[in-house]
Design a protein around this motif. Structure first.
Motif, mmCIF file in Angstrom:
data_model
loop_
_atom_site.group_PDB
_atom_site.id
_atom_site.type_symbol
_atom_site.label_atom_id
_atom_site.label_comp_id
_atom_site.label_asym_id
_atom_site.label_seq_id
_atom_site.Cartn_x
_atom_site.Cartn_y
_atom_site.Cartn_z
ATOM 1 N N ALA A 71 -6.917 7.194 -5.750
ATOM 2 C CA ALA A 71 -7.902 6.118 -5.887
ATOM 3 C C ALA A 71 -8.125 5.408 -4.564
ATOM 4 C CB ALA A 71 -7.436 5.127 -6.953
ATOM 5 N N ASN A 72 -7.038 5.095 -3.867
ATOM 6 C CA ASN A 72 -7.166 4.414 -2.570
ATOM 7 C C ASN A 72 -7.781 5.331 -1.518
ATOM 8 O OD1 ASN A 72 -6.228 1.747 -3.044
ATOM 9 N ND2 ASN A 72 -4.129 2.506 -3.127
ATOM 10 N N SER A 73 -7.490 6.615 -1.588
ATOM 11 C CA SER A 73 -8.079 7.558 -0.632
ATOM 12 C C SER A 73 -9.599 7.610 -0.794
ATOM 13 C CB SER A 73 -7.490 8.955 -0.832
ATOM 14 O OG SER A 73 -6.099 8.960 -0.567
ATOM 15 N N LEU A 74 -10.072 7.542 -2.028
ATOM 16 C CA LEU A 74 -11.511 7.532 -2.272
ATOM 17 C C LEU A 74 -12.150 6.270 -1.700
ATOM 18 C CD1 LEU A 74 -13.886 9.015 -3.610
ATOM 19 C CD2 LEU A 74 -13.372 7.766 -5.710
ATOM 20 N N GLU A 88 -16.326 -5.727 -0.768
ATOM 21 C CA GLU A 88 -16.294 -4.746 -1.851
ATOM 22 C C GLU A 88 -15.005 -3.949 -1.849
ATOM 23 O OE1 GLU A 88 -20.946 -3.543 -2.647
ATOM 24 O OE2 GLU A 88 -19.993 -2.846 -0.790
ATOM 25 N N LEU A 89 -14.475 -3.660 -0.658
ATOM 26 C CA LEU A 89 -13.207 -2.935 -0.583
ATOM 27 C C LEU A 89 -12.082 -3.751 -1.196
ATOM 28 C CD1 LEU A 89 -11.489 -0.548 0.446
ATOM 29 C CD2 LEU A 89 -11.233 -1.802 2.607
ATOM 30 N N VAL A 90 -12.018 -5.039 -0.853
ATOM 31 C CA VAL A 90 -10.974 -5.905 -1.401
ATOM 32 C C VAL A 90 -11.114 -6.016 -2.916
ATOM 33 C CG1 VAL A 90 -10.084 -8.267 -1.456
ATOM 34 C CG2 VAL A 90 -10.656 -7.218 0.726
ATOM 35 N N LEU A 91 -12.340 -6.233 -3.400
ATOM 36 C CA LEU A 91 -12.566 -6.345 -4.842
ATOM 37 C C LEU A 91 -12.197 -5.053 -5.562
ATOM 38 C CD1 LEU A 91 -15.962 -8.300 -5.019
ATOM 39 C CD2 LEU A 91 -13.668 -9.165 -5.478
ATOM 40 N N PRO A 280 3.924 1.325 3.820
ATOM 41 C CA PRO A 280 3.938 2.626 4.498
ATOM 42 C C PRO A 280 2.850 3.572 3.991
ATOM 43 C CG PRO A 280 6.168 1.947 3.986
ATOM 44 C CD PRO A 280 5.253 0.983 3.292
ATOM 45 N N TYR A 281 2.661 3.649 2.659
ATOM 46 C CA TYR A 281 1.665 4.601 2.160
ATOM 47 C C TYR A 281 0.247 4.029 2.264
ATOM 48 C CZ TYR A 281 -0.335 3.645 -2.532
ATOM 49 O OH TYR A 281 -1.088 3.188 -3.583
ATOM 50 N N TYR A 282 0.103 2.702 2.157
ATOM 51 C CA TYR A 282 -1.214 2.086 2.376
ATOM 52 C C TYR A 282 -1.659 2.308 3.815
ATOM 53 C CZ TYR A 282 -2.693 -0.575 -1.759
ATOM 54 O OH TYR A 282 -3.183 -0.939 -2.989
ATOM 55 N N ALA A 283 -0.726 2.141 4.751
ATOM 56 C CA ALA A 283 -1.071 2.308 6.166
ATOM 57 C C ALA A 283 -1.400 3.756 6.494
ATOM 58 C CB ALA A 283 0.083 1.824 7.050
ATOM 59 N N GLY A 284 -0.947 4.693 5.670
ATOM 60 C CA GLY A 284 -1.304 6.084 5.865
ATOM 61 C C GLY A 284 -2.694 6.416 5.359
ATOM 62 N N ILE A 285 -3.253 5.545 4.513
ATOM 63 C CA ILE A 285 -4.586 5.759 3.960
ATOM 64 C C ILE A 285 -5.627 4.915 4.697
ATOM 65 C CG2 ILE A 285 -6.020 5.567 1.880
ATOM 66 C CD1 ILE A 285 -3.466 5.996 0.239
ATOM 67 N N PHE A 286 -5.303 3.632 4.870
ATOM 68 C CA PHE A 286 -6.177 2.727 5.605
ATOM 69 C C PHE A 286 -5.564 2.459 6.982
ATOM 70 C CE2 PHE A 286 -6.347 1.674 1.059
ATOM 71 C CZ PHE A 286 -7.702 1.751 0.805
ATOM 72 N N LYS A 287 -6.312 1.775 7.836
ATOM 73 C CA LYS A 287 -5.728 1.318 9.088
ATOM 74 C C LYS A 287 -4.690 0.238 8.786
ATOM 75 C CE LYS A 287 -9.818 2.292 11.909
ATOM 76 N NZ LYS A 287 -10.876 1.736 12.790
ATOM 77 N N PRO A 288 -3.640 0.103 9.603
ATOM 78 C CA PRO A 288 -2.567 -0.859 9.302
ATOM 79 C C PRO A 288 -3.064 -2.277 9.036
ATOM 80 C CG PRO A 288 -1.892 0.582 11.071
ATOM 81 C CD PRO A 288 -3.328 0.921 10.784
ATOM 82 N N ARG A 289 -4.031 -2.733 9.817
ATOM 83 C CA ARG A 289 -4.538 -4.089 9.606
ATOM 84 C C ARG A 289 -5.224 -4.214 8.251
ATOM 85 N NH1 ARG A 289 -8.639 -7.358 13.718
ATOM 86 N NH2 ARG A 289 -8.758 -9.295 12.481
ATOM 87 N N THR A 290 -6.019 -3.225 7.896
ATOM 88 C CA THR A 290 -6.688 -3.225 6.598
ATOM 89 C C THR A 290 -5.668 -3.113 5.472
ATOM 90 O OG1 THR A 290 -8.644 -2.183 7.567
ATOM 91 C CG2 THR A 290 -8.425 -2.078 5.177
ATOM 92 N N ALA A 291 -4.655 -2.279 5.660
ATOM 93 C CA ALA A 291 -3.615 -2.103 4.653
ATOM 94 C C ALA A 291 -2.892 -3.417 4.382
ATOM 95 C CB ALA A 291 -2.621 -1.040 5.107
ATOM 96 N N ALA A 292 -2.526 -4.132 5.462
ATOM 97 C CA ALA A 292 -1.838 -5.408 5.298
ATOM 98 C C ALA A 292 -2.721 -6.418 4.581
ATOM 99 C CB ALA A 292 -1.412 -5.943 6.667
ATOM 100 N N HIS A 297 -3.952 -9.676 -0.240
ATOM 101 C CA HIS A 297 -4.858 -10.125 -1.292
ATOM 102 C C HIS A 297 -4.340 -9.717 -2.674
ATOM 103 C CE1 HIS A 297 -7.899 -10.710 1.926
ATOM 104 N NE2 HIS A 297 -8.430 -11.557 1.070
ATOM 105 N N ASN A 298 -3.884 -8.486 -2.773
ATOM 106 C CA ASN A 298 -3.435 -7.957 -4.053
ATOM 107 C C ASN A 298 -2.253 -8.744 -4.602
ATOM 108 O OD1 ASN A 298 -2.483 -6.145 -6.154
ATOM 109 N ND2 ASN A 298 -3.772 -4.592 -5.218
ATOM 110 N N GLN A 299 -1.256 -8.978 -3.765
ATOM 111 C CA GLN A 299 -0.057 -9.656 -4.234
ATOM 112 C C GLN A 299 -0.282 -11.142 -4.475
ATOM 113 O OE1 GLN A 299 2.583 -8.020 -5.282
ATOM 114 N NE2 GLN A 299 1.355 -6.210 -4.765
ATOM 115 N N ALA A 300 -1.125 -11.773 -3.658
ATOM 116 C CA ALA A 300 -1.438 -13.189 -3.885
ATOM 117 C C ALA A 300 -2.170 -13.362 -5.214
ATOM 118 C CB ALA A 300 -2.285 -13.734 -2.736
ATOM 119 N N PHE A 301 -3.124 -12.481 -5.469
ATOM 120 C CA PHE A 301 -3.884 -12.540 -6.712
ATOM 121 C C PHE A 301 -2.983 -12.249 -7.907
ATOM 122 C CE2 PHE A 301 -7.635 -10.716 -9.264
ATOM 123 C CZ PHE A 301 -8.042 -11.984 -9.662
#
Length: 317
Positions: A71-74, A88-91, A280-292, A297-301
């Motif tokens: 899902a994240n790769s898409l 839209e990416l964050v949402l 680690p796996y988010y940073a492998g899909i997105f750029k590290p800054r975007t992953a962070a 956002h996800n954990q705060a929400f």
């Protein structure tokens, strides 16, 4: 304490717990491996239209019922091609928290029941599920308010058919079970035994006196409940469940106290654990800054939604 007393108060309850835990975990992993959420993915197309979300978001939502990484790769592919804005990416990533929750719901429920019993487990899992539903509804409402309406599209056009094999699914479920049961036993046995003996020797009575004298602002949680929170923060969720099960079985805590402690521990422990395991796996899909940024956002929400549910349960429960 003599051997008979130890058998009835510690060894027999612990043995029953481990057997039921192993059975529940095996069933849960087999259910997950058989992709029980297939039919839920069909809801994506009409649902995303309510929130003015793009087709690729609906496709990612559907994929998240089977694989969070797919899902994240898409989403990463669409974002890199400029088809999704930052908002839209964050949402979309936030919206995927519901199918991700459903993906692991069988394991969560069948693991929680042996520790807590049907009613406390049902309450705890039900409240966390309600928080996930609240997050999805909030995303749809926010998207409908801030995003422009989109023309009709085709969600399934973004999806790829996956070959399904019963043999492959069963092997996958068994592999997950053998890997998970080892770590759960390593946490459960020493924690259960430790909780039993420190209760017998009056540790929690001493802690209660100390808290009443020094930490009055934590008076809404008993010392036993605070220890559940601590186990969840410093170890993993299984540790908190093991501690909660031991105290609940001994009658030291009520169902309400256990559920509140687990919810508070969930709020405090998940963000740091998410960065440790997800980054680690988010940073492998997105750029590290975007992953962070996505994880933040996800954990705060997520924490905000569980906090809202916790306050509601504390007031109304």
């Amino acid at each position: 304490m003599d051997l008979t007393h130890t058998w009835h108060t510690l060894l027999w309850p612990l043995g029953r717990l481990l057997v039921s835990l192993a059975f529940g975990l095996l069933v849960a992993n087999l259910i997950e491996a058989l992709n029980w959420t297939r039919f839920l993915a069909r809801l994506a197309a009409p649902v995303i239209r309510l929130g003015h979300l793009q087709d690729v978001v609906g496709a990612s939502f559907s994929m998240a019922f089977f694989s969070g990484m797919a899902a994240n790769s898409l989403l990463a592919e669409a974002y890199g091609a400029g088809r999704l804005s930052d908002r839209e990416l964050v949402l979309a990533n936030l919206f995927n928290s519901l199918p991700t929750y459903f993906l692991h719901l069988p394991q969560m429920f069948f693991v929680t029941v042996p520790f807590l019993g049907p009613r406390p487990a049902g309450l705890y899992v039900g409240l966390t599920l309600f928080a996930a539903l609240l997050r999805s509804v909030a995303i749809l409402v926010y998207g409908r308010a801030v995003l422009p309406p989109l023309p009709d599209g085709c969600v399934v056009c973004h999806l790829k058919d996956n070959d399904f094999s019963w043999g492959k699914a069963l092997r996958k479920g068994w592999h997950r079970f053998t890997r998970r049961i080892r770590s759960m036993v390593l946490f459960t046995v020493p924690i259960y035994i430790g909780i039993h003996y420190i209760t017998v020797f009056g540790f929690f009575d001493a802690v209660e006196k100390w808290l009443s004298a020094h930490l009055g602002f934590l008076s809404f949680l008993t010392p036993q409940a605070i220890s559940i929170v601590m186990f969840q923060v410093v170890a993993e969720s299984t540790a908190g469940l093991a501690a909660a099960g031991a105290m609940l079985g001994a009658g030291d805590l009520t169902t309400r106290q256990v559920v509140l402690a687990l919810l508070v521990g969930n709020i405090l422990s998940t963000p740091m654990r998410a960065f440790r395991h997800q980054f680690p796996y988010y940073a492998g899909i997105f750029k590290p800054r975007t992953a962070a940024r996505l994880i933040l956002h996800n954990q705060a929400f997520r924490a905000a939604s569980i906090l809202l549910v916790t306050v509601g349960y504390a007031v109304l429960g």
